[in-house]
Design a protein around this motif. Structure first.
Motif, PDB file in Angstrom:
ATOM      1  N   ILE A 156      49.677  18.678  -0.172  1.00 17.17           N
ATOM      2  CA  ILE A 156      50.133  19.969   0.345  1.00 17.17           C
ATOM      3  C   ILE A 156      49.127  20.551   1.327  1.00 17.17           C
ATOM      4  N   THR A 157      47.838  20.410   1.008  1.00 13.01           N
ATOM      5  CA  THR A 157      46.806  20.912   1.923  1.00 13.01           C
ATOM      6  C   THR A 157      46.885  20.216   3.276  1.00 13.01           C
ATOM      7  N   GLU A 158      47.021  18.888   3.258  1.00 11.67           N
ATOM      8  CA  GLU A 158      47.112  18.132   4.501  1.00 11.67           C
ATOM      9  C   GLU A 158      48.392  18.463   5.253  1.00 11.67           C
ATOM     10  N   TYR A 159      49.476  18.669   4.516  1.00 13.11           N
ATOM     11  CA  TYR A 159      50.738  19.007   5.163  1.00 13.11           C
ATOM     12  C   TYR A 159      50.628  20.347   5.889  1.00 13.11           C
ATOM     13  N   LEU A 160      50.079  21.348   5.215  1.00 10.97           N
ATOM     14  CA  LEU A 160      49.931  22.663   5.846  1.00 10.97           C
ATOM     15  C   LEU A 160      49.010  22.600   7.056  1.00 10.97           C
ATOM     16  N   SER A 161      47.967  21.790   6.947  1.00  7.82           N
ATOM     17  CA  SER A 161      47.044  21.641   8.075  1.00  7.82           C
ATOM     18  C   SER A 161      47.755  21.048   9.287  1.00  7.82           C
ATOM     19  N   SER A 162      48.691  20.134   9.048  1.00  6.90           N
ATOM     20  CA  SER A 162      49.394  19.483  10.155  1.00  6.90           C
ATOM     21  C   SER A 162      50.461  20.377  10.775  1.00  6.90           C
ATOM     22  N   MET A 163      50.876  21.437  10.064  1.00  3.35           N
ATOM     23  CA  MET A 163      51.978  22.274  10.543  1.00  3.35           C
ATOM     24  C   MET A 163      51.526  23.567  11.201  1.00  3.35           C
ATOM     25  N   LYS A 164      50.289  23.950  11.007  1.00  6.42           N
ATOM     26  CA  LYS A 164      49.894  25.291  11.453  1.00  6.42           C
ATOM     27  C   LYS A 164      49.877  25.441  12.974  1.00  6.42           C
ATOM     28  N   HIS A 165      49.757  24.322  13.700  1.00  8.27           N
ATOM     29  CA  HIS A 165      49.785  24.402  15.160  1.00  8.27           C
ATOM     30  C   HIS A 165      51.202  24.213  15.716  1.00  8.27           C
ATOM     31  N   ILE A 166      52.144  23.899  14.852  1.00  5.76           N
ATOM     32  CA  ILE A 166      53.517  23.614  15.278  1.00  5.76           C
ATOM     33  C   ILE A 166      54.428  24.806  15.026  1.00  5.76           C
ATOM     34  N   LEU A 167      54.213  25.489  13.909  1.00  2.75           N
ATOM     35  CA  LEU A 167      55.044  26.638  13.548  1.00  2.75           C
ATOM     36  C   LEU A 167      54.472  27.930  14.118  1.00  2.75           C
ATOM     37  N   THR A 168      55.317  28.925  14.267  1.00  2.00           N
ATOM     38  CA  THR A 168      54.827  30.258  14.618  1.00  2.00           C
ATOM     39  C   THR A 168      54.092  30.839  13.425  1.00  2.00           C
ATOM     40  N   ASP A 169      53.337  31.910  13.638  1.00  2.00           N
ATOM     41  CA  ASP A 169      52.600  32.530  12.539  1.00  2.00           C
ATOM     42  C   ASP A 169      53.531  32.953  11.412  1.00  2.00           C
ATOM     43  N   ILE A 174      55.700  31.696   5.850  1.00  2.00           N
ATOM     44  CA  ILE A 174      56.793  31.394   4.904  1.00  2.00           C
ATOM     45  C   ILE A 174      56.559  30.039   4.240  1.00  2.00           C
ATOM     46  N   VAL A 175      56.204  29.024   5.043  1.00  2.00           N
ATOM     47  CA  VAL A 175      55.982  27.684   4.492  1.00  2.00           C
ATOM     48  C   VAL A 175      54.783  27.688   3.554  1.00  2.00           C
ATOM     49  N   TRP A 176      53.738  28.424   3.913  1.00  2.00           N
ATOM     50  CA  TRP A 176      52.544  28.498   3.060  1.00  2.00           C
ATOM     51  C   TRP A 176      52.892  29.102   1.698  1.00  2.00           C
ATOM     52  N   GLU A 177      53.680  30.159   1.700  1.00  2.00           N
ATOM     53  CA  GLU A 177      54.089  30.780   0.432  1.00  2.00           C
ATOM     54  C   GLU A 177      54.957  29.822  -0.384  1.00  2.00           C
ATOM     55  N   GLN A 178      55.854  29.108   0.285  1.00  2.00           N
ATOM     56  CA  GLN A 178      56.670  28.114  -0.414  1.00  2.00           C
ATOM     57  C   GLN A 178      55.799  27.029  -1.039  1.00  2.00           C
ATOM     58  N   ALA A 179      54.774  26.600  -0.307  1.00  2.00           N
ATOM     59  CA  ALA A 179      53.882  25.557  -0.805  1.00  2.00           C
ATOM     60  C   ALA A 179      53.100  26.024  -2.017  1.00  2.00           C
ATOM     61  N   GLU A 180      52.611  27.261  -1.984  1.00  2.00           N
ATOM     62  CA  GLU A 180      51.860  27.795  -3.117  1.00  2.00           C
ATOM     63  C   GLU A 180      52.745  27.893  -4.357  1.00  2.00           C
ATOM     64  N   ASN A 181      53.955  28.363  -4.189  1.00  2.00           N
ATOM     65  CA  ASN A 181      54.887  28.443  -5.315  1.00  2.00           C
ATOM     66  C   ASN A 181      55.236  27.052  -5.843  1.00  2.00           C
ATOM     67  N   PHE A 182      55.369  26.099  -4.929  1.00  2.00           N
ATOM     68  CA  PHE A 182      55.683  24.722  -5.313  1.00  2.00           C
ATOM     69  C   PHE A 182      54.571  24.138  -6.183  1.00  2.00           C
ATOM     70  N   THR A 652      62.485  22.654   2.991  1.00  2.00           N
ATOM     71  CA  THR A 652      61.904  22.905   4.318  1.00  2.00           C
ATOM     72  C   THR A 652      61.279  21.642   4.869  1.00  2.00           C
ATOM     73  N   TYR A 653      60.529  20.948   4.037  1.00  2.00           N
ATOM     74  CA  TYR A 653      59.898  19.691   4.458  1.00  2.00           C
ATOM     75  C   TYR A 653      60.947  18.684   4.926  1.00  2.00           C
ATOM     76  N   GLY A 654      62.015  18.530   4.156  1.00  2.00           N
ATOM     77  CA  GLY A 654      63.029  17.542   4.479  1.00  2.00           C
ATOM     78  C   GLY A 654      63.844  17.879   5.712  1.00  2.00           C
ATOM     79  N   SER A 655      63.883  19.148   6.100  1.00  2.00           N
ATOM     80  CA  SER A 655      64.715  19.560   7.234  1.00  2.00           C
ATOM     81  C   SER A 655      63.978  19.518   8.565  1.00  2.00           C
ATOM     82  N   GLN A 656      62.669  19.311   8.549  1.00  2.00           N
ATOM     83  CA  GLN A 656      61.893  19.319   9.783  1.00  2.00           C
ATOM     84  C   GLN A 656      62.044  17.993  10.535  1.00  2.00           C
TER      85      GLN A 656
END
Length: 741
Positions: A156-169, A174-182, A652-656
């Motif tokens: 999850i840490t690596e996934y979030l690191s790879s997405m932060k430059h692709i998604l808007t703030d 939203i994805v970060w909160e979903q990841a923490e809950n997951f 969210t992961y599967g839809s990207q």
């Protein structure tokens, strides 16, 4: 052209094995694989010696406690069996030690090769000792370690690191909160299931990956899944019949070598070789919801498509004598001279296989399986070694006119709607002017296996056999009366029209495929200003260099960073396929931003490029040792759907979408010289863009002199343009190289 004469890498056999001979060598190979690095003959000798000692000394201590059987013969057999068991114990222990240390150790990947650690030195010594017992193709497959399950936090840490430059703030929040809950909730449960499954499977990813990433797909396979393979840049000096004969001869030799396990395993056996057996004589059978792979072992025929007609062509005679290249040249000459055409819709019957998988499944059932004659023909097609199309089209290459190669690549990827039996594991094409290529069904294997087979093909075709002159080839095409008595010429396979609905379905599938093919926007980058040799002198990874150039080109093309896919090898593990190397990260983005900043110094750009390339290399190595994240998250996603667990994060992961899908075609054998004659360079491969608004970039290095990148997108998208991207990629190559001038 090469004159040939080099030693073959696998035997060029003269007889096709009988069923009995095949059972014998497969049994021997099974025994060999069970014992390696000990060989069967020394092991059998050890058993014979031990049995002889037991026979001469029947009252040995280890047998004192055996009950009296009463039958001396049975008693001796039992004792010999026990002796054999105890003889195998040292072999068993040795193999377990090798699996635990030699095949599991990967520390050498992360060390300076000039200053290896003691452990790496010991590992190297073991490797040297094992070199005296060369493994056959699958000797080491059972010794490879099981694929490890990464920790949930890591993925999850690596996934979030790879997405932060692709998604808007806002999107990233939203994805970060979903990841923490997951991580706190459903992720723990799914992780336990994945770990539990991994205890009972040598690879917890591959069964899910093959089934759900490939076989469950209902889309048409051409363009969307299958991969095109292409010829060398230089067109060989060959007649059409002779080139077709050579393609089939070499591939039949390769087919038998795989079955006999006479292929030299890559890395001397430290990488997975399980998927080679699916390469030939295989077919993907369509299902209503999921397809299945069927392999026919070894086969004695191919199926040829020519001028709308289908033919069965045997590769050996009734006595199992293999047809050589000259004999096959005569067989193909006779076929081409028939000049028979099928201009009606039935001549486009292969278009049915171009349909969506569920649609083809229904038509296959209606028009083939329920028709006795068509069912037999379907079996001939599906059990063939390969499906070969003799095209009436000519293909050309011109370094100065990339559109000529673009036309060639597009046709290799998509066909013309009639000249591919899409289900077949391997489709080959030989054009009217003797260029060759085709498509490979992707669910059977990955790029490493495809590359290995093609490099062996090139080496065997040019360096081992060599090409005779055109005059000599034309002499081979002369068919004498004795040839007509001894050779087995092709038999036509006449598919019957089941009903008018069959013709309507053929037309529908053909027309739909024309739309899909015409939508493909293919452009080849034939970059000859420099190649891998220049990049190495810059002190950066060649693959990292190209990937950073692709990132720069994509940023200029799209005005933002996009989700980027590059396959990484995970073949150090049993039954493994690929992992995803996510190219976008902090360092790649910092480098791209610096490159578009005119005020940034050249020294800073060089520093950032080197750091970005080094990060890319390290992330690739992490994937190689089981620390990738995408296959892990994919398995968790599949488990969540199977168990019925709702997970917003995984949804969210599967839809990207992978907007930028890239693939590096490596040189896996190093046996083909592409520097002496630059025109003897392999053009590589190509595939369709994964996303409707994305790009597909398949690249390779032409020796040390060129970079070849085949770019695909779709005309229907207003966000992409393959020519535009190609120009930006070439500019990026020059920009990165100019930093070191």
């Amino acid at each position: 052209m090469s004159s040939g004469g080099k030693p073959p890498i696998y035997p060029l056999v003269k007889k096709f094995p009988t069923n009995f001979e095949r059972r014998v060598y497969r049994t021997y190979n099974w025994f060999d694989n069970l014992l390696w690095p000990v060989r069967p003959l020394p092991f059998a000798g050890a058993i014979a010696i031990a049995a002889g000692i037991q026979y001469r000394n029947p009252d040995q201590y280890i047998f004192q406690y055996l009950p009296e059987i009463g039958n001396k013969v049975v008693e001796h057999i039992a004792k010999v069996s026990i002796v054999s068991f105890f003889t195998y114990i040292p072999v068993f222990i040795l193999r377990k030690l090798l699996k635990w240390f030699y095949f599991s150790y990967k520390g050498f990947l992360f060390e300076n090769p000039k200053k290896p650690s003691l452990t790496t030195k010991i590992w190297g010594t073991v490797r040297y000792l094992l070199s005296f017992s060369k493994p056959i193709l699958e000797s080491c497959d059972a010794l490879l370690p099981n694929m490890p399950v990464p920790s949930l936090d890591h993925s999850i840490t690596e996934y979030l690191s790879s997405m932060k430059h692709i998604l808007t703030d806002e999107e990233f929040k939203i994805v970060w909160e979903q990841a923490e809950n997951f991580k706190k909730n459903e992720g723990k449960r799914l992780q336990r299931y994945a770990v539990a499954y991994s205890l009972f499977a040598d690879n917890y990813v591959t069964p899910f990956w093959e089934k759900y990433a490939y076989l469950y797909g209902r889309y048409p396979l051409l363009i969307n899944s299958s991969v095109a393979h292409c010829d060398l840049f230089k067109n060989c000096d060959a007649t059409r019949a002779h080139r077709a004969a050579r393609v089939i001869y070499v591939e039949v030799m390769s087919h038998l070598a795989c079955d006999r396990q006479q292929y030299k395993p890559l890395g001397d056996g430290v990488v997975c070789t399980r998927h080679y057996q699916k390469m030939y004589a295989g077919t993907r059978v369509p299902g209503e919801t999921v397809d299945t792979l069927v392999n026919y072992g070894i086969s004695k025929h191919i199926v040829v498509q020519l001028r709308g007609k289908l033919y069965k062509l045997s590769v050996c005679d009734e006595k199992n004598n293999m047809f050589n290249i000259e004999q096959l040249t005569k067989i193909f000459t006779e076929l081409l001279e028939r000049n028979n055409w099928e201009n009606g819709m039935i001549g486009k019957v292969a278009a049915l296989t171009h349909d969506r998988r569920d649609g083809w499944q229904k038509n296959r059932e209606r028009f083939f399986l329920k028709n006795a004659e068509n069912s037999k023909i379907l079996n001939e097609i599906e059990s063939a070694i390969v499906f070969l199309s003799l095209d009436e089209t000519e293909y050309f290459n011109d370094w100065e006119k990339p559109e000529t190669m673009g036309h060639f690549l597009t046709n290799m990827l998509a066909g013309d709607g009639t000249n591919r039996w899409v289900d077949k594991s391997l489709n080959y094409t030989v054009s009217k002017n003797s260029r060759a290529g085709g498509t490979t069904e992707h669910s059977i294997a990955d790029g490493a296996e495809f590359d290995h087979i093609f490099e062996n093909y090139v080496y065997t075709d040019y360096d081992v056999i060599g090409y005779p002159t055109i005059e000599e080839q034309k002499k081979m095409e002369i068919i004498s009366d004795s040839d007509r008595k001894s050779l087995k010429f092709a038999d036509e396979l006449k598919i019957k029209i089941a009903d008018e609905e069959m013709l309507a379905e053929i037309e529908r599938c053909y027309n739909l495929h024309q739309e899909a093919k015409n939508d493909v926007d293919m452009y080849p980058v034939l970059f000859r200003d420099f190649g891998k040799g220049r990049i190495k002198k810059c002190g950066v990874s060649p693959d990292g260099f190209v990937q950073m150039a692709i990132q720069l080109a994509a940023y200029l093309d799209q005005g933002k960073f996009v989700l980027t896919y590059e396959p990484a090898s995970s073949r150090f593990y049993a039954n493994s396929r690929t992992e995803t190397l996510r190219t976008v990260n902090d360092h790649s983005c910092e480098f791209v931003i610096a490159m578009v900043n005119e005020n940034e110094s050249k020294e800073k750009k060089i520093e950032l490029l080197r750091r970005a390339c080094e990060t890319h290399v390290q992330r690739n190595k992490a994937c190689m040792v089981g620390k990738g994240i995408d296959r892990h998250l994919f398995v968790l996603y599949v488990l969540s759907k199977a168990i019925g667990i709702s997970s917003p994060f995984l949804d969210t992961y599967g839809s990207q979408k992978w907007i930028l899908s890239t693939s590096h075609v490596p040189n896996v054998t190093g046996q083909n010289d592409e520097d002496t004659d630059k025109n003897m360079t392999w053009l590589g491969a190509c595939f369709g863009a994964v996303a409707a608004d994305g790009y597909g970039v398949c690249y390779r290095f032409g020796g040390n002199h060129s970079i070849l990148a085949n770019i695909s997108s779709y005309h229907s998208s207003d966000k992409t343009d393959s020519t535009r991207f190609a120009n930006r990629l070439k500019e990026a190559f020059h920009s990165l190289s100019a930093l070191f001038d």
